[in-house]
Each structure stands twice: as C-alpha cells, then as structure tokens.
Design an enzyme around this catalytic site. Structure first.
Site, PDB file in Angstrom:
ATOM      1  N   HIS A  37      16.017 -53.951   1.901  1.00  0.00           N
ATOM      2  CA  HIS A  37      15.622 -55.201   1.244  1.00  0.00           C
ATOM      3  C   HIS A  37      15.506 -54.904  -0.252  1.00  0.00           C
ATOM      4  O   HIS A  37      14.574 -54.209  -0.667  1.00  0.00           O
ATOM      5  CB  HIS A  37      14.286 -55.692   1.814  1.00  0.00           C
ATOM      6  CG  HIS A  37      14.375 -56.024   3.280  1.00  0.00           C
ATOM      7  ND1 HIS A  37      14.756 -57.256   3.741  1.00  0.00           N
ATOM      8  CD2 HIS A  37      14.167 -55.249   4.380  1.00  0.00           C
ATOM      9  CE1 HIS A  37      14.781 -57.252   5.068  1.00  0.00           C
ATOM     10  NE2 HIS A  37      14.423 -56.033   5.477  1.00  0.00           N
ATOM     11  N   LEU A  38      16.449 -55.406  -1.007  1.00  0.00           N
ATOM     12  CA  LEU A  38      16.452 -55.107  -2.441  1.00  0.00           C
ATOM     13  C   LEU A  38      15.880 -56.265  -3.265  1.00  0.00           C
ATOM     14  O   LEU A  38      15.810 -56.179  -4.490  1.00  0.00           O
ATOM     15  CB  LEU A  38      17.853 -54.699  -2.913  1.00  0.00           C
ATOM     16  CG  LEU A  38      18.438 -53.478  -2.165  1.00  0.00           C
ATOM     17  CD1 LEU A  38      19.762 -53.033  -2.796  1.00  0.00           C
ATOM     18  CD2 LEU A  38      17.473 -52.310  -2.109  1.00  0.00           C
ATOM     19  N   ASP A  59      15.257 -49.880   6.770  1.00  0.00           N
ATOM     20  CA  ASP A  59      14.440 -51.101   6.648  1.00  0.00           C
ATOM     21  C   ASP A  59      13.510 -50.981   5.440  1.00  0.00           C
ATOM     22  O   ASP A  59      12.339 -51.386   5.485  1.00  0.00           O
ATOM     23  CB  ASP A  59      13.648 -51.403   7.923  1.00  0.00           C
ATOM     24  CG  ASP A  59      13.128 -52.843   7.945  1.00  0.00           C
ATOM     25  OD1 ASP A  59      13.410 -53.592   6.995  1.00  0.00           O
ATOM     26  OD2 ASP A  59      12.433 -53.212   8.908  1.00  0.00           O
ATOM     27  N   HIS A 111       7.188 -54.110  -1.313  1.00  0.00           N
ATOM     28  CA  HIS A 111       6.327 -55.274  -1.583  1.00  0.00           C
ATOM     29  C   HIS A 111       5.434 -54.957  -2.774  1.00  0.00           C
ATOM     30  O   HIS A 111       4.940 -53.826  -2.910  1.00  0.00           O
ATOM     31  CB  HIS A 111       5.442 -55.600  -0.373  1.00  0.00           C
ATOM     32  CG  HIS A 111       6.219 -56.184   0.771  1.00  0.00           C
ATOM     33  ND1 HIS A 111       6.759 -57.441   0.737  1.00  0.00           N
ATOM     34  CD2 HIS A 111       6.559 -55.662   1.970  1.00  0.00           C
ATOM     35  CE1 HIS A 111       7.395 -57.691   1.876  1.00  0.00           C
ATOM     36  NE2 HIS A 111       7.295 -56.624   2.639  1.00  0.00           N
TER      37      HIS A 111
END
Ligand code: DOR
Length: 449
Positions: A69-70, A311, A315
C-alpha cells in the site's frame, strides 16, 4: 561501478543455481561474470568472505512484492510512491505491486494512467493494480480491458471484500481475457459485520474470526468455478483452514495461487505480547494461533503458498495511537520482510533458497502471463536486477535511517537477523548500506552517476 564481490553465495532459483564461494564481477550496472575465482587485475575487490562459522552473503535476483500500500493519492502523510519504493529497495525488492485502495481508488483507466506516471520516478519498478469494483464497493465492476490497456497488471479490491460472487466471476473472466490475475482479500464482510454488531466501518472491526476467511476462500473458489476461466490469487492467507482449502483446490487442478505475509509467518512473536500503542498489532486479517502459523510455514515450504507478500500498510501515527477500535489496521513490512521471515518466520538456514524462490519466481508466476514481466534471473552481461544480503547480520528495527514515511511496525526496536547490503534495479543502485558493504565511495559515485 566496477568491482568484484568476493566470497559470495549465489542463489538463482530460475537457473537452479546455488553456489558458494563465488566471485561476482559487477561493472556499470551489469553482472560481467560469476565464477569461483576471478583474476582481479586492476578491478577493486570487495572481500565478503565470511569469517569461520558464519554464513556467506547471498546474491539473488531482486525480490517481487505482490502487495504494498503506497497510499498515493490521498494518503501521502503515511507514504508516497517514491518513499515506498525506497523502502522496497532497502528491503531487497526491485518490483512492487501497489494496491488500489487509495483515495480515490485506482478504479478507472484514467486513474491507472495517473498511477503509471507517478511510478515513473521510483527507484524500483512500481506496478499498478486496479480495483475489481468501482470505489471497492462491490456494486459496479471496473472497465477491466481499459484498465489493463492503461497498464494495470492485476485487479484487486484489497482492503475490502464487498464484491459478490457474480461480479467477481465476471471480472475473473474479463481479467483472464486481458491476461491478468484477480487478487482477492479473503475475509467475508457479512460474517464480520454480524460479529461486530456495534457497527463502524468493516475494515476497523476487531472481531475477525477464522471462519470469515474460510467462507471468503470458498466463495472466491466458487466464483472462479462459475467463471469457467481466470486466475484467482488469494492474498494474505492467515489460517490453517484456508491452507487446506487451497491445497485441495490445487490438487484438483484449480488455477488458484496464494500468498502469505511475513507477519502471519512470524506472528510477531516475541513482540506480540506488548506493543505501545497496542494498535501496532492490529492488522487485517488478524494474527492467528500458533497452529495457523505452523500451517502457513509448512504451506510456504511445500509450495501450496506461492509467494511471500508484505502487505506493507503504512499509517500515520494519528491513525495508530488512538483506541484500538478506531485505529487503522496494518503494519509496514517492506524493510523488514526478509529479516522477519529469516528470524521469526521459519525460513532460516536450509530454507533460505526456498524463501528466495517465494520472493522471486513465485510472485512472478502470479503476474507474468499477461503482464510481460521479465523472469527474475541473474543475467550475465545484462543490466542487473539483484539483491545482496547478509542472512545473519543482526540489526535493530528502526535504528538508523528508515525509508518508509511511517513507523507502524510492532517489531520497532526488536533485534532481527538478515540485512540487505545492496539492491540494484535495472542496472542502477537503488539501495546501499555503507556500514555493511565496505564499498569504496568512488565506486558508489560511479554507480549512481
Ligand atoms: O491490515 C490491513 N491494512 N489489511 C488490508 O488488507 C488493508 C491494509 C491497509 O490498506 O491499511
């Protein structure tokens, strides 16, 4: 860059090569020769011959991550394509598949094209996944042919599993016609919603039973059967029951592949007991039991699980430090994947060649049919795409420079073994650890210049 790396173990799964005591001659981003003893002449030698009792440094093809997740667009406080690519390079990855659950999601050909142009300046190859359904909501399928033509190499609603079986079947068929796999996040939304009656967004719900995964795996396999054609790839398996379902489907000749994350292999033990804040351990699917962990390791070793995928879910601290119920799920993984698998994930020692297969050829098999992705190999005479790492080098997670914009990793401060010294992506040095690779600065200037 013109030097000989001396005393290296060279592992190239595609070539069936595993040879210790090699000299590797690198020049201008190419591997010129791999041989037990190269007469150096005037070429600088970097002697990596291990001390007695220590394992050698390993040279392998660059790793491929099927799941990162970039966060761009929309989540740039947590990560960007460029910072994520640097984190990937530091972890030995030379190709990374960026997920589609950005804000807005990558769910139209135009958004795919924009993602392709964002990826252009990255230090490693960033590939683009398009969503399965518009807004990941499971109602309207994306324009599969258009997204593939714009450069999407796979389709996935990862982070959600809202697409009903009919929609998934439809997209599996269309993706197959475009030569692309469909990647599914197998957690049944209805089961989780029923278990978490207090409401709140599905992704934040804390009670995520193992049955939710088994139900979603069965449903995805049924959608594939309904489709009649297509390649289904199951993301981040976390339970022994899912492994059994995939094993049986594979025995029946079903076109399904699967991945496992370093954190589900490792369960983050011994860190799993206490993290501050506690939400550092919150992840979807959640960490499971020791029995599940052992089944996942076994499945990775015997090939029922094809790939290790990070994965990587960065955050911002604001989304991790509140109470558990409202905290975002996920943990970073690109920079720690290799060391986590070696130190805590059951893939050390004799399992390292298998681990390297699952980080190179395995993910390549998932993506290659239509994406025209070069097979990961150490090609003599061509631009190198490779990683050099020391499988035993100890380091402390978070110490020194880290590349991801986020720090939400429950292993922060833990001691792991396995450190990447050098990553070369398509002939260019994408990462170099000067402390571990005593590489004269003149070589580095030549390499990056
Ligand atoms: O824990 C997770 N976080 N799991 C996912 O599938 C999505 C990811 C995210 O996007 O943060």
């Amino acid at each position: 860059m013109n030097c000989i790396l001396r005393g290296v173990r060279v592992i190239d799964p595609a070539a069936g090569m595993d040879a210790v005591g090699q000299d590797v001659w690198l020049s201008e981003g190419r591997i010129i020769a791999v041989y037990p003893s190269i007469d150096e002449g005037t070429v600088t030698v970097v002697d990596l011959t291990p001390a007695p009792g220590h394992p050698p440094c390993i040279l392998a093809p660059g790793f491929i991550d099927l799941h990162a997740h970039l966060r761009e667009p929309g989540g740039e406080r947590a990560e960007t394509v460029l910072s994520g690519a640097r984190a990937a390079a530091a972890g030995g990855f030379t190709q990374v598949l960026a997920m589609a659950n950005t804000e807005p999601p990558i769910d139209t050909p135009i958004r795919v094209a924009e993602a392709r142009s964002r990826a252009a300046g990255a230090v490693v190859e960033v590939m683009t996944a398009a969503a399965v359904s518009r807004d990941l909501a499971g109602h309207v399928p994306v324009d599969v042919a258009g997204c593939a033509a714009a450069g999407a190499v796979a389709f996935t609603d990862d982070g959600r599993n809202a697409a009903p079986p009919e929609l998934l079947s439809d997209v599996l068929r269309r993706a197959h016609d475009a030569g692309r796999p469909v990647l599914v996040h197998p957690e049944d939304e209805r089961t989780i919603a029923e278990r978490n009656r207090s409401g709140g967004p599905w992704a934040l719900s804390l009670d995520r039973p193992a049955e939710a995964e088994a139900t979603a795996v069965r449903s995805a396999l049924e959608a594939l059967a309904q489709a009649g054609r297509g390649h289904l790839h199951l993301q981040h398996l976390s339970t022994a029951a899912s492994v059994d379902l995939v094993r049986r489907a594979r025995e029946d000749g079903v076109a399904v592949t699967a991945e496992v994350t370093p954190h589900h292999l490792a369960m983050w033990s011994p860190a799993a007991q206490a993290t501050d804040p506690p939400a550092l351990l919150k992840v979807n699917p959640p960490l499971r039991t020791e029995n599940d962990r052992i089944a996942l390791i076994q499945a990775l070793r015997d090939g029922v699980i094809d790939a290790v995928a990070t994965d990587h879910a960065p955050h911002h601290v604001d989304h991790k430090c509140g109470d558990l119920a409202s905290a975002a799920p996920g943990m970073t993984g690109l920079e720690t994947a290799l060391a986590t698998c070696i130190t805590l994930g059951g893939m050390s020692g004799d399992w390292i060649p298998v681990l390297l297969e699952r980080l190179t050829l395995g993910p390549h098999r998932v993506l290659a049919p239509g994406a025209d992705l070069r097979q990961p190999r150490l090609r003599v005479g061509e631009s190198a795409t490779c990683v050099l790492f020391d499988p035993a080098a100890p380091w402390t997670v978070g110490e020194g420079h880290t590349h991801s914009r986020s720090r939400n990793n429950p292993l922060w401060g833990s001691r792991l073994n396995g450190r990447v010294l050098l990553t070369i992506a398509d002939g260019v040095v994408a990462h170099h650890d000067p402390a571990l690779l005593p590489w004269p600065s003149t070589l580095m200037e030549a390499a990056s210049g």
